[in-house]
Scaffold this active site. Structure first.
Site, PDB file in Angstrom:
ATOM      1  N   TYR A  81     -13.292  18.975  29.437  1.00 51.89           N
ATOM      2  CA  TYR A  81     -13.724  20.435  29.265  1.00 51.89           C
ATOM      3  C   TYR A  81     -12.573  20.523  30.059  1.00 51.89           C
ATOM      4  O   TYR A  81     -11.867  20.296  31.162  1.00 51.89           O
ATOM      5  CB  TYR A  81     -15.310  20.886  29.530  1.00 51.89           C
ATOM      6  CG  TYR A  81     -16.149  20.467  30.830  1.00 51.89           C
ATOM      7  CD1 TYR A  81     -15.208  19.560  32.225  1.00 51.89           C
ATOM      8  CD2 TYR A  81     -16.986  21.181  30.348  1.00 51.89           C
ATOM      9  CE1 TYR A  81     -16.625  19.830  33.097  1.00 51.89           C
ATOM     10  CE2 TYR A  81     -18.374  20.618  31.594  1.00 51.89           C
ATOM     11  CZ  TYR A  81     -17.863  20.454  32.854  1.00 51.89           C
ATOM     12  OH  TYR A  81     -19.006  20.666  33.651  1.00 51.89           O
ATOM     13  N   GLU A  82     -12.729  22.205  30.562  1.00 53.20           N
ATOM     14  CA  GLU A  82     -11.310  22.892  30.780  1.00 53.20           C
ATOM     15  C   GLU A  82      -9.993  22.714  30.974  1.00 53.20           C
ATOM     16  O   GLU A  82      -9.748  22.412  32.575  1.00 53.20           O
ATOM     17  CB  GLU A  82     -12.057  23.101  32.076  1.00 53.20           C
ATOM     18  CG  GLU A  82     -11.865  24.445  33.558  1.00 53.20           C
ATOM     19  CD  GLU A  82     -12.067  25.318  33.152  1.00 53.20           C
ATOM     20  OE1 GLU A  82     -11.245  26.079  31.899  1.00 53.20           O
ATOM     21  OE2 GLU A  82     -13.826  25.579  32.195  1.00 53.20           O
TER      22      GLU A  82
END
Lengths: 592, 592
Positions: free
Chosen positions: A434-435
């Site tokens: 994620y990110e």
């Protein structure tokens, strides 16, 4: 089951002895933040992380995580109470600007506590971490009216925030998202669409949830230039606003956190920033968000290291190769086995080396914001930009390796649930995804940060490292310094090679990116270890009473140079291999 | 959710085109086993694995695994039925000696099906895999009476077998175990003690379970020389025999398999092999058992590779660096991204390279058993001994990396349960731990197999590889051949260095072992790729109609040499670093 013990001694070592943050911050006019203040914050943070959060980590995992019933998500037992205390104690607004009700602590100080929060209960911490990002975005890009209406209660933590980006068909490729924003006569918008993988999208820890949602205006250009950011609250004046959680994901790890499918059905929202300028707003908080994920990796690595050490000194099995060490016991503790020490020293060398790298990056954010002269600020900004994708990717990939090592050190006891280490291993992998996946971080590093500055940012970093090599180093560090010197030359040459190739063919950039990032990571951590070893050596020579602590640093530094750093060469080879060796393939060429 | 597709084409490639097993087996008097027979077995095995087992893999996992109620363990839905079919179809006794009712298929043929069983449902397969080991031990070391009473129904699969070694305080260190065996007047023994981590120790798939239990006789010498092996059935003439499952473990993965705490309370058992000769009996089946765990790693790597390929050609996200490839779609399939291809080619290069290495080792077992001249048999035995710890450790460590890559290729979809890849990642880790941790494998390799033969086994292996380099290789393979030649020289030199140091200090051996093993693994897989590339090149030159298949081999070979093999050098550096860099440490030196 191991409980977490905040590594306060090592954090103080990094902050005070290596980074000398008091001095750096004072140069930026932050004389208010002295060593005593930082240490007392570390003590408070450690107390909260150790006593309140640490047990929630496995409780939230074993419990099976949040549950969705009738549209409401209930969090695991204890999560609400811990969050209340977090807010009451003032942690929620710790880093936020005093102008919006925050306490304005420098990043590098707050983030030392941040590491403790991630390490002690990552799934729980994600909620407040995401809120901090939302506060940042809103305080930079929200209208005065929006800020007045929402920001205050977000800074106190009464309301939490989310980031709603991903859709079922649109993850890394945000340009193809479909969520729509219809302008209303009163200047607001009606948001309609489905977002997935929304962490803490719905829960029972706060009175309201403020969603920051990426969506498209009716006349938006296609691609990423047609995305706008909207603030969409769960409740408006206490009433439902067409925002609902449709389901929760079953996941590999971070079981304690609700990962929601969120439906927006004509929900009322307001534009944040410029129309079609949504991605620019997201970029504002990207440095913080990505460093924050790196920090999660660091926290898990630290917790896994503690578990390995504890087990290795307690578990009795076999005898030391040179002969029994504890003859009165049925066996020696497994730390006597060189291969167990190899695993634990790998963990220690990477965890502590990466801690310095990560905190250094956060300190540069403080410098970027507060240094009196523009040159210093620009230089810091340049280095932050370079370091962010490296910290995010390198620390999270290593969190997977470090937690896997902890499982391995434990043997069968690591594979069953009871010791808790298998949870760290499950939790760690999400941070690589994620990110911005770690592959995306590599493209950001090589494309935007390195080639986008025509190699200037790398040159600045190399100069910074070279300065240490030119300084007064102990004579017996010469082999390490020489090795690092050679890697710096290789780094410059590699950057030039990849830049030349990429100018002719964009596939070359993409083919080199991940190996290039990892090469940078190993070189940077070598620099970190040389810095730490120098401090440790001096302390020992000065007759420090903490001999064991500093001796351990020297052992880890040596281990890093001898047994971890050789991996840099393999990555250099990969980065140099070129695009021709990974051509586009037909599916039939891959299948067997 | 991906279902498994058996890689029949690649297995045939390895067996027929590279290893030429028909020829090798015929030389050992196994003219009965021809290519057609092997292929029809592969087809049958594939049908069973794909249609019956593959869906059980995730069903067993999601279901939460076996349940213990009133001492009885019920397996997940479908497990019993699949096991019945497995037995009815004759798979249970496929590899067993015809003299005891088996079908006597050569190892290399049976094990090609074994890979399919592991890949399609590892947790389920463990049960029959363990039974095969028990049959082997009993047929080699059991008395005629014991064999007559138990072996027949174990070969048919009516009864299953277990290995009961580990105790709460005694895992790697078997010498300190406490389970007791009291001699009875009738020549049998009463077994009392607690064993943990017993896979398939209790279940409902078979009528009876035959436990092979390590325990100590009253007068046993201390340490591993005082351990005896006993056969202890769950039921004796249909009646309970003091054997019970006390609890089931909650584990990271292989949820479909019951991992039992087993209590033996004066259970009646019979000695297998000599008193105090238990470990020798275990060693008999160790080669099979350890290669079998390597095979599990291979199976998971293959299944993860299939998932990555499927996702990469189906998931649309972003555009190819050189410009959109599929303009009529909203985005290109992610295979267009070089970094995605890097991940998938890493998986392919390691999975297919390791398949050849693993099958080669199994073929050597056949040669060891059946070759007409003693020199050939001895040489095969020497190489098997060398390869077993490498296959076990190298293939399982890489299964963790390969399954992690599959999660990463999938991004968020890999972290949630639905695609099933996170299960492969969880399942894989146990293979690094059981049947001797990978650290133990490294000690076995370097201590017993390499230094224990004064380096002769390595010399034999190097000669084997050098023979390929001296053969007629295509001109454009010269850089690879040269690289491999250099690694062989390094291997010989490294072995000499470590041997000299270890002769003076046993810590040196242990400090070098794991890196030494991994170095060997990379060199061997390089050899495997050179062999496969040669066959592929010839097939293409001969105008094969399967161009895609062979082209893919050449791409993977190049990728391996350019981008994976450089890791060998990092491991050589680690193995050469010496024991001084990982000294015994006080806990205070490691903690922070």
């Amino acid at each position: 089951m191991y409980e977490y013990r905040a590594p306060r001694r090592d954090i103080r070592f990094v902050l005070h002895e290596v980074l000398e943050v008091e001095k750096v911050l004072a140069a930026g006019g932050r004389e208010d933040v002295n060593r005593e203040l930082i240490d007392s914050i570390l003590d408070e943070g450690a107390r909260f992380a150790e006593n309140v959060l640490s047990p929630l980590n496995w409780q939230g995992d074993w419990h099976g995580g949040p549950r969705l019933e009738n549209g409401r998500v209930s969090t695991p037992p204890g999560f609400r109470e811990a969050y209340r205390q977090f807010c009451t104690d003032g942690w929620a607004g710790m880093a936020a600007d005093p102008a919006i009700g925050g306490q304005g602590l420098p990043d590098v100080a707050y983030i030392a506590v941040g590491e403790m929060l991630c390490a002690s209960a990552m799934a729980w911490r994600m909620c407040s971490g995401l809120s901090e990002g939302a506060v940042l975005a809103l305080s930079r890009h929200g209208s005065a009216e929006l800020q007045a209406r929402f920001l205050g209660r977000m800074v106190t933590g009464e309301w939490t925030g989310t980031m709603c980006l991903t859709e079922p068909h649109s993850g890394t490729d945000l340009g193809i998202m479909r969520t729509k924003a219809e302008p209303q006569a009163d200047g607001s918008f009606r948001i309609t669409g489905t977002k997935i993988y929304i962490s803490w999208g719905e829960h029972d820890m706060a009175d309201n949830i403020v969603h920051l949602v990426l969506a498209k205006l009716p006349d938006a250009p296609s691609g990423t230039r047609g995305i706008s950011l909207f603030l969409v609250p769960k409740l408006l004046d206490g009433r439902p606003n067409g925002v609902s959680c449709a389901s929760l994901e079953h996941k590999l790890g971070i079981h304690g956190s609700p990962t929601c499918v969120m439906n927006f059905e004509g929900a009322q929202g307001w534009l944040v920033g410029q129309p079609n300028g949504g991605l620019a707003c997201m970029f504002t908080m990207m440095n913080h968000a990505r460093l924050g994920v790196g920090l999660q990796g660091l926290g898990l690595s630290e917790r896994a290291l503690q578990a390995s050490i504890a087990f290795a000194y307690e578990r009795l099995q076999g005898r030391a190769p040179r002969g029994a060490l504890e003859r009165d016991k049925m066996a020696d503790p497994i730390i006597v086995h060189p291969d167990v020490r190899r695993m634990i020293l790998t963990q220690k060398a990477m965890t502590e080396g990466q801690r310095l790298l990560c905190f250094y990056a956060y300190l540069l954010i403080d410098v970027e914001q507060h240094a009196p002269d523009e040159g210093t600020r620009k230089r810091a900004a340049e280095l932050v930009a370079l370091l962010v994708p490296i910290v995010k990717s390198f620390l999270t990939d290593w969190a997977v390796e470090n937690t896997a090592l902890a499982v391995q050190v434990h043997g069968g006891a690591g594979y069953v649930r009871d010791t808790g280490v298998e949870q760290y291993y499950r939790d760690a992998k999400i941070a690589c995804i994620y990110e911005g996946t770690n592959g995306i971080q590599a493209l950001d590093l090589l494309g935007r940060k390195v080639l986008g500055t025509a190699g200037q940012s790398v040159k600045t970093m190399i100069d910074e490292i070279a300065a240490l090599l030119k300084s007064d180093l102990p004579a017996d560090f010469a082999p390490w310094a020489q090795r690092l010197q050679g890697l710096l030359a290789q780094w410059a040459e590699l950057t030039k090679t990849v830049a030349e190739r990429s100018a002719k063919d964009p596939e070359e950039l993409a083919a080199a990116a991940t190996d290039y990032l990892n090469f940078c990571g190993y070189v940077l951590v070598a620099w970190c270890w040389l810095r730490m070893a120098r401090v440790a050596k001096r302390a020992l020579e000065a007759g420090s009473g903490e001999r064991a602590f500093y001796e351990g640093k020297l052992v880890a530094a040596r281990f890093y140079f001898e047994r971890v750093l050789p991996r840099a060469d393999a990555h250099a080879a990969g980065a140099r291999a070129g695009a021709a060796g990974i051509p586009m393939l037909q599916r039939e060429q891959l299948e067997a």
